[in-house]
Scaffold this active site. Structure first.
Site, PDB file in Angstrom:
ATOM      1  N   ARG A  40       0.885  -1.177   0.000  1.00 35.97           N
ATOM      2  CA  ARG A  40       0.000   0.000   0.000  1.00 35.97           C
ATOM      3  C   ARG A  40       0.913   1.214   0.000  1.00 35.97           C
ATOM      4  O   ARG A  40       1.743   1.376   0.887  1.00 35.97           O
ATOM      5  CB  ARG A  40      -0.883  -0.040   1.251  1.00 35.97           C
ATOM      6  CG  ARG A  40      -1.739   1.191   1.470  1.00 35.97           C
ATOM      7  CD  ARG A  40      -2.864   1.220   0.442  1.00 35.97           C
ATOM      8  NE  ARG A  40      -3.943   2.094   0.827  1.00 35.97           N
ATOM      9  CZ  ARG A  40      -3.911   3.410   0.814  1.00 35.97           C
ATOM     10  NH1 ARG A  40      -2.810   4.050   0.464  1.00 35.97           N
ATOM     11  NH2 ARG A  40      -4.969   4.101   1.151  1.00 35.97           N
ATOM     12  N   GLU A  48     -11.220   4.858  -5.613  1.00 37.67           N
ATOM     13  CA  GLU A  48     -11.515   3.436  -5.760  1.00 37.67           C
ATOM     14  C   GLU A  48     -11.767   3.113  -7.231  1.00 37.67           C
ATOM     15  O   GLU A  48     -12.085   4.000  -8.030  1.00 37.67           O
ATOM     16  CB  GLU A  48     -12.747   3.073  -4.924  1.00 37.67           C
ATOM     17  CG  GLU A  48     -12.553   3.271  -3.436  1.00 37.67           C
ATOM     18  CD  GLU A  48     -11.504   2.337  -2.847  1.00 37.67           C
ATOM     19  OE1 GLU A  48     -11.349   1.205  -3.333  1.00 37.67           O
ATOM     20  OE2 GLU A  48     -10.843   2.742  -1.877  1.00 37.67           O
ATOM     21  N   ARG A  82      -1.196  -5.808   4.261  1.00 42.85           N
ATOM     22  CA  ARG A  82      -0.333  -5.209   3.244  1.00 42.85           C
ATOM     23  C   ARG A  82       0.796  -4.436   3.925  1.00 42.85           C
ATOM     24  O   ARG A  82       0.616  -3.877   5.003  1.00 42.85           O
ATOM     25  CB  ARG A  82      -1.121  -4.220   2.370  1.00 42.85           C
ATOM     26  CG  ARG A  82      -2.250  -4.832   1.603  1.00 42.85           C
ATOM     27  CD  ARG A  82      -3.059  -3.784   0.884  1.00 42.85           C
ATOM     28  NE  ARG A  82      -3.650  -2.841   1.834  1.00 42.85           N
ATOM     29  CZ  ARG A  82      -4.567  -1.930   1.518  1.00 42.85           C
ATOM     30  NH1 ARG A  82      -4.980  -1.819   0.271  1.00 42.85           N
ATOM     31  NH2 ARG A  82      -5.052  -1.110   2.430  1.00 42.85           N
TER      32      ARG A  82
END
Length: 146
Positions: A40, A48, A82
């Protein structure tokens, strides 16, 4: 063990090939001799996939990083497992690139690099990317309304 891994991650820089781009703030890398790692990009929040500018944001990060050896500067592991990291591709910081291009917001909740705000202000003033929209909706608000 999670705490030990997080501490170890923050103590090193990984050199890795970017093998996938999930969206405008998430990549998958393959370190030399290592397993793939989902990363990330730190301090930003990109639209998004189904949000306006989601595809453009992904393309922007892909143009910078896909199939390139990147420097990954891990900071921590997020709740999804992540690695959160500053990422450098082609000598350019990916967080700064996305914000400067108007392809991501500075993520107020997690930002530590205050210079990103100046880049965001410049992108907004120039109407770059998502700032060309009359009222762009930040991803954290878009997610909340879904």
């Amino acid at each position: 063990m999670g705490d030990q891994r997080e501490i170890r991650l923050t103590a090193q820089v990984l050199l890795a090939l970017v093998v996938a781009i999930s969206d405008g703030d998430t990549i998958t890398v393959r370190p030399d001799g290592g397993e793939q790692l989902k990363v990330r990009v730190a301090e930003i929040d990109a639209p998004e996939s189904r949000q306006p500018f989601g595809a453009a944001s992904k393309r922007s990060l892909s143009d910078l990083c896909f199939n390139v050896r990147a420097e990954i500067h891990p900071q921590k592991t997020d709740r999804y497992g992540r690695t959160v990291a500053r990422v450098t591709c082609r000598g350019e910081d990916a967080s700064a690139h996305q914000v400067r291009s108007g392809m991501a917001w500075v993520f107020d909740r997690y930002v530590t690099d205050r210079t990103l705000y100046g880049l965001q202000d410049d992108a907004r003033a120039a109407g770059r990317g998502l700032w060309g929209e009359p009222k762009p909706v930040p991803p954290w608000e878009w997610r909340k309304n879904r």
